[in-house]
Design an enzyme around this catalytic site. Sequence first.
Site, PDB file in Angstrom:
ATOM      1  N   HIS A 171       0.956  -1.185   0.049  1.00  0.00           N
ATOM      2  CA  HIS A 171       0.258   0.167   0.192  1.00  0.00           C
ATOM      3  C   HIS A 171       1.108   1.295  -0.026  1.00  0.00           C
ATOM      4  CE1 HIS A 171      -3.808   2.334   0.705  1.00  0.00           C
ATOM      5  NE2 HIS A 171      -3.597   1.155   0.623  1.00  0.00           N
ATOM      6  N   GLU A 392     -11.648  -2.161 -18.734  1.00  0.00           N
ATOM      7  CA  GLU A 392     -11.409  -2.503 -19.792  1.00  0.00           C
ATOM      8  C   GLU A 392     -10.842  -3.359 -20.412  1.00  0.00           C
ATOM      9  OE1 GLU A 392     -13.833  -5.033 -22.082  1.00  0.00           O
ATOM     10  OE2 GLU A 392     -14.885  -3.211 -21.241  1.00  0.00           O
TER      11      GLU A 392
END
Length: 448
Positions: A171, A392
Amino acid sequence: MGSLDQTPPSLLQDLKVTTLRSTAISPKEKKERRWVFLSNIDKVLNFDVETITFFRNIAGLSREAVVEKLSSGIESVLGLYDSQAGRLGVNPADGRLAIDCTAAGVVLCVAESELKLEELGDLEYPNPSFRQLVAEKKGNVVAELGETPLTTFQVTWFKCGGFALGIRNNHITFDGLSFRTFLSNIAAMAADRPLTSLPCHDRHLLAARSPPQVTFEHPELRSLPPDSTSTSLFSMLTPRLRYYLFHLAADTISDLKNKCQQETKKHNPTGFNCVTAHLWRCKVLSSDSSPEPGKDRIYTVAFAMDIRRRLNPPLPNEYAGNAVLSAYASASLFELEMAPLGLLVDRVHEGAERITDAYIRSTVDWGETNIGVPHGDVLISSWWRLGLDDIEYPWGRPIYSCPVADPERDIVLLLPSIESDKGVNCLVPLKDDCVEKFKHLFYTYLEK
């Protein structure tokens, strides 16, 4: 008004995963070696996040083609994210934790499961065994790379032709928004499309002032001893918990917003604020085990907030680091038990409004003179509208994308629903003796 999914009796413990091969991927275009400065916000988030993204069977696209496109996308994008291919270390120039851009690379593992994707059951349910779909940061390939890589990828194929993409990422490199941009750029490169956006790597934009100027009290931050060896948010272990899934449908959230609108005239309640207030109340009241808890005892909820637009001047949307802070709200036990939800929503709203440019700068400066981590009786992290499901890829959009629930992290997760009803899945970590009480409170307060 909302529903609870009990632990499925058929919850799988063994996904029967076998690793086929592992490779190191380095940047396609090498840059000059350098040290990347880490802000005080970055340094607190020195822990791994594990994310699983599921895809259906890809007609006309072989396994080899998927892995080749993914590898190519990663290799190309690492040229823009040279820090991601580096290693954590201490910059000898100033003695600070930083990223050494060594171009050592990341790891990509290919694995297969003996199961079909549908045999995994409910993908939305927080199944700890999903961790088997994420590559460990150890093994032969990691040994060859030297120090631990900041990121690993794992493609796991199922018997039906569907697959999972598991990512283990420190992170310290990304917040949710910049992680999504990173993945979007990989997807674009893999599909030979233009980049989604060019990342901004100037983390000095969130550097502390010299000298530091802590101008606010920061009860949302807990100081650690000066000799503490870790500044990670999860450096202090919590009792082992189990995650439970509570779903709030869109119409339920709308009802909560309408009810709170009648109870407060200060602002228009948001869905996030209403859900946060409801969970805060239920988590505290189900967990307080004091024999005679004082009604004036104060409890806080801390929730992650994007600060890009709250700074003056604003940070670029493309900022490729951690631009999140913990906002907080406080209420007494009496208020959590008896007050209308609108009052608690007001507190959450005020907590968010507290995050101004001045407050952010004070928080960053606090981290220059203190070793500490965010603190709250209830911690909430929202992936609700992050949009990982909308990326996508060359092989299409995901069925679902979610973090792996860690039973040692007492943090409530808000996630989108597969059904796309604009509702929210609330993954709530609970001790076994708190589950029934939480369930009762969850429904009782929804009906009030």
